[in-house]
Design an enzyme around this catalytic site. Structure first.
Site, PDB file in Angstrom:
ATOM      1  N   MET A   1      46.942  44.621  55.403  1.00  0.00           N
ATOM      2  CA  MET A   1      48.084  43.810  55.835  1.00  0.00           C
ATOM      3  C   MET A   1      49.254  44.733  56.227  1.00  0.00           C
ATOM      4  O   MET A   1      50.386  44.273  56.367  1.00  0.00           O
ATOM      5  CB  MET A   1      48.495  42.837  54.731  1.00  0.00           C
ATOM      6  CG  MET A   1      47.361  41.877  54.373  1.00  0.00           C
ATOM      7  SD  MET A   1      47.921  40.352  53.616  1.00  0.00           S
ATOM      8  CE  MET A   1      48.641  40.964  52.113  1.00  0.00           C
ATOM      9  N   GLY A   2      48.974  46.023  56.387  1.00  0.00           N
ATOM     10  CA  GLY A   2      50.004  46.954  56.860  1.00  0.00           C
ATOM     11  C   GLY A   2      50.981  47.377  55.777  1.00  0.00           C
ATOM     12  O   GLY A   2      50.734  47.195  54.584  1.00  0.00           O
TER      13      GLY A   2
ATOM     14  N   GLY B   1      47.430  54.237  48.997  1.00  0.00           N
ATOM     15  CA  GLY B   1      46.216  53.457  48.731  1.00  0.00           C
ATOM     16  C   GLY B   1      45.487  53.134  50.033  1.00  0.00           C
ATOM     17  O   GLY B   1      44.286  53.404  50.178  1.00  0.00           O
ATOM     18  N   HIS B   2      46.224  52.586  50.998  1.00  0.00           N
ATOM     19  CA  HIS B   2      45.622  52.305  52.310  1.00  0.00           C
ATOM     20  C   HIS B   2      45.065  53.583  52.929  1.00  0.00           C
ATOM     21  O   HIS B   2      43.953  53.604  53.451  1.00  0.00           O
ATOM     22  CB  HIS B   2      46.689  51.755  53.281  1.00  0.00           C
ATOM     23  CG  HIS B   2      47.289  50.447  52.886  1.00  0.00           C
ATOM     24  ND1 HIS B   2      48.620  50.312  52.564  1.00  0.00           N
ATOM     25  CD2 HIS B   2      46.749  49.210  52.763  1.00  0.00           C
ATOM     26  CE1 HIS B   2      48.868  49.040  52.283  1.00  0.00           C
ATOM     27  NE2 HIS B   2      47.751  48.359  52.382  1.00  0.00           N
TER      28      HIS B   2
ATOM     29  N   GLN C   1      45.983  33.524  53.098  1.00  0.00           N
ATOM     30  CA  GLN C   1      45.777  33.965  51.717  1.00  0.00           C
ATOM     31  C   GLN C   1      47.048  33.910  50.876  1.00  0.00           C
ATOM     32  O   GLN C   1      47.058  34.336  49.729  1.00  0.00           O
ATOM     33  CB  GLN C   1      45.129  35.354  51.680  1.00  0.00           C
ATOM     34  CG  GLN C   1      46.032  36.499  52.104  1.00  0.00           C
ATOM     35  CD  GLN C   1      45.256  37.796  52.232  1.00  0.00           C
ATOM     36  OE1 GLN C   1      44.409  37.948  53.102  1.00  0.00           O
ATOM     37  NE2 GLN C   1      45.524  38.752  51.348  1.00  0.00           N
TER      38      GLN C   1
ATOM     39  N   GLY D   1      39.884  48.657  48.233  1.00  0.00           N
ATOM     40  CA  GLY D   1      40.462  49.302  47.054  1.00  0.00           C
ATOM     41  C   GLY D   1      40.059  48.577  45.778  1.00  0.00           C
ATOM     42  O   GLY D   1      40.143  47.341  45.702  1.00  0.00           O
TER      43      GLY D   1
ATOM     44  N   ASP E   1      42.230  45.845  43.930  1.00  0.00           N
ATOM     45  CA  ASP E   1      42.001  44.401  44.034  1.00  0.00           C
ATOM     46  C   ASP E   1      40.549  44.129  43.641  1.00  0.00           C
ATOM     47  O   ASP E   1      39.700  43.803  44.486  1.00  0.00           O
ATOM     48  CB  ASP E   1      42.303  43.933  45.457  1.00  0.00           C
ATOM     49  CG  ASP E   1      43.763  44.176  45.822  1.00  0.00           C
ATOM     50  OD1 ASP E   1      44.620  43.434  45.337  1.00  0.00           O
ATOM     51  OD2 ASP E   1      44.043  45.139  46.550  1.00  0.00           O
TER      52      ASP E   1
HETATM   53  P1  AMP Z   1      46.487  45.080  51.559  1.00  0.00           P
HETATM   54  O1  AMP Z   1      47.198  45.662  52.731  1.00  0.00           O
HETATM   55  O2  AMP Z   1      47.344  44.920  50.347  1.00  0.00           O
HETATM   56  O3  AMP Z   1      45.672  43.860  51.904  1.00  0.00           O
HETATM   57  O4  AMP Z   1      45.403  46.168  51.116  1.00  0.00           O
HETATM   58  C1  AMP Z   1      44.461  46.671  52.031  1.00  0.00           C
HETATM   59  C2  AMP Z   1      43.423  47.446  51.263  1.00  0.00           C
HETATM   60  O5  AMP Z   1      44.043  48.512  50.542  1.00  0.00           O
HETATM   61  C3  AMP Z   1      42.684  46.601  50.221  1.00  0.00           C
HETATM   62  O6  AMP Z   1      41.308  46.940  50.214  1.00  0.00           O
HETATM   63  C4  AMP Z   1      43.353  47.008  48.932  1.00  0.00           C
HETATM   64  O7  AMP Z   1      42.523  46.860  47.794  1.00  0.00           O
HETATM   65  C5  AMP Z   1      43.620  48.478  49.201  1.00  0.00           C
HETATM   66  N1  AMP Z   1      44.655  48.977  48.287  1.00  0.00           N
HETATM   67  C6  AMP Z   1      45.851  48.423  48.009  1.00  0.00           C
HETATM   68  N2  AMP Z   1      46.505  49.138  47.055  1.00  0.00           N
HETATM   69  C7  AMP Z   1      45.675  50.158  46.718  1.00  0.00           C
HETATM   70  C8  AMP Z   1      45.760  51.241  45.797  1.00  0.00           C
HETATM   71  N3  AMP Z   1      46.831  51.408  45.033  1.00  0.00           N
HETATM   72  N4  AMP Z   1      44.718  52.084  45.708  1.00  0.00           N
HETATM   73  C9  AMP Z   1      43.614  51.920  46.494  1.00  0.00           C
HETATM   74  N5  AMP Z   1      43.476  50.940  47.394  1.00  0.00           N
HETATM   75  C10 AMP Z   1      44.491  50.056  47.506  1.00  0.00           C
END
Ligand code: AMP
Length: 277
Positions: A27-28, A33-34, A58, A144, A147
């Site tokens: 989601m940018g 982590g991303h 979501q 990640g 989640d």
């Molecule tokens: P989001 O942009 O929040 O939807 O996250 C996109 C991807 O990044 C998802 O697969 C998340 O699980 C992963 N992600 C978010 N935070 C972390 C983190 N701290 N460590 C590893 N992966 C992460």
């Protein structure tokens, strides 16, 4: 790096990519982590596609869709540095045109934890991930472990619907003080940011108790709760010690166990987990 904004264009670009294609859905508002997911995709695949789409389906009606942090120019420059081949950023109007009626519902594992606290959340996640997979047709997609329930839901969907791609879960990236990096950490003021370490501290407590021989999951949950309640800015949504596959709460801890929690820090809801092995 090609920046693609329509489904038709993405399908055209996909035909030109050399496989296997590694894909990261986001989601940018990128953080480490991303980027850890993008780097792994880059290291392992000839082609890398990343999506940026803040998925309204979501978010619950009272949640933060409108205020969700966004910084597209920064995100694009980070993806360029990581040598992504394609970034797909569709519009909400194209992903959910008027009359859109095809929802993907994964039962059971979505009844608990995040699914219980955020009704409809995983329906939105499964639907958008399914649609992104159909458009991008990746060979492998990176998620990640932060989640954990999302990984479970996506794996179950891919396996049961025979979608024919590999799902790889990668470890949670943390700040030096243990806080899991998250786009939502941007909402925290300095006091809340300090208080937010309570999530990681309580997960460490669960691991410690387990290592000392505590087998009563109820007692571990209770001690985690008591630790969190000492933090005035924190409010518990849930604290769980569950089977990592079914997410059923455990009475007696068997390994592996998924210790997970959701905690409000001020007005920000944060989640975290560890797998106790
Ligand atoms: P989001 O942009 O929040 O939807 O996250 C996109 C991807 O990044 C998802 O697969 C998340 O699980 C992963 N992600 C978010 N935070 C972390 C983190 N701290 N460590 C590893 N992966 C992460």
């Amino acid at each position: 790096m090609q920046v693609v904004e329509t489904i038709a264009e993405m399908k055209r670009v996909r035909k030109e990519l050399t496989g296997p294609v590694g894909f990261v859905a986001t989601m940018g508002f990128f953080h480490e982590g991303h980027l850890s997911l993008v780097r792994k995709a880059r290291a392992r695949n000839p082609s890398v596609a990343v999506s940026i789409f803040v998925n309204p389906a979501q978010f619950g009606p009272a949640e933060d869709f409108d205020t969700y942090p966004r910084d597209l120019p920064r995100d694009l420059s980070l993806l360029e540095k990581e040598r992504a081949d394609v970034v797909f950023m569709p519009s909400v109007a194209e992903m959910y045109p008027p009359g859109f009626d095809s929802w993907v519902d994964i039962a059971s594992v979505t009844d608990r934890l995040e699914g219980a606290s955020r009704p409809g959340h995983f329906r939105g996640v499964a639907t958008v991930v399914n649609k992104l997979f159909n458009i991008i047709r990746p060979d492998v997609s990176y998620f990640g472990q932060k989640d954990a329930q999302q990984v479970l839901v996506v794996r179950k969907m891919v396996q049961e619907l025979k979608m024919g791609l590999e799902i790889v879960a990668l470890p949670t990236v943390r700040e030096d003080d243990g806080l899991a990096v998250s786009s939502r950490n941007a909402y925290l003021n300095p006091e809340e940011r300090k208080a937010a370490t309570i999530l990681h501290r309580s997960l460490c407590l669960a691991e410690e108790l387990w290592e000392k021989g505590e087998k009563d999951a109820g007692s571990i949950r209770q001690q985690m709760r008591e630790l969190i309640q000492k933090e005035p800015l924190a409010r518990i949504d849930y604290v769980s010690i569950a089977d990592p596959e079914t997410l059923e709460e455990m009475d007696e801890v068997r390994t592996p166990a998924l210790a997970s929690l959701a905690v409000w820090t001020g007005r920000t809801r944060l989640i975290d987990n560890v797998v106790v092995e």
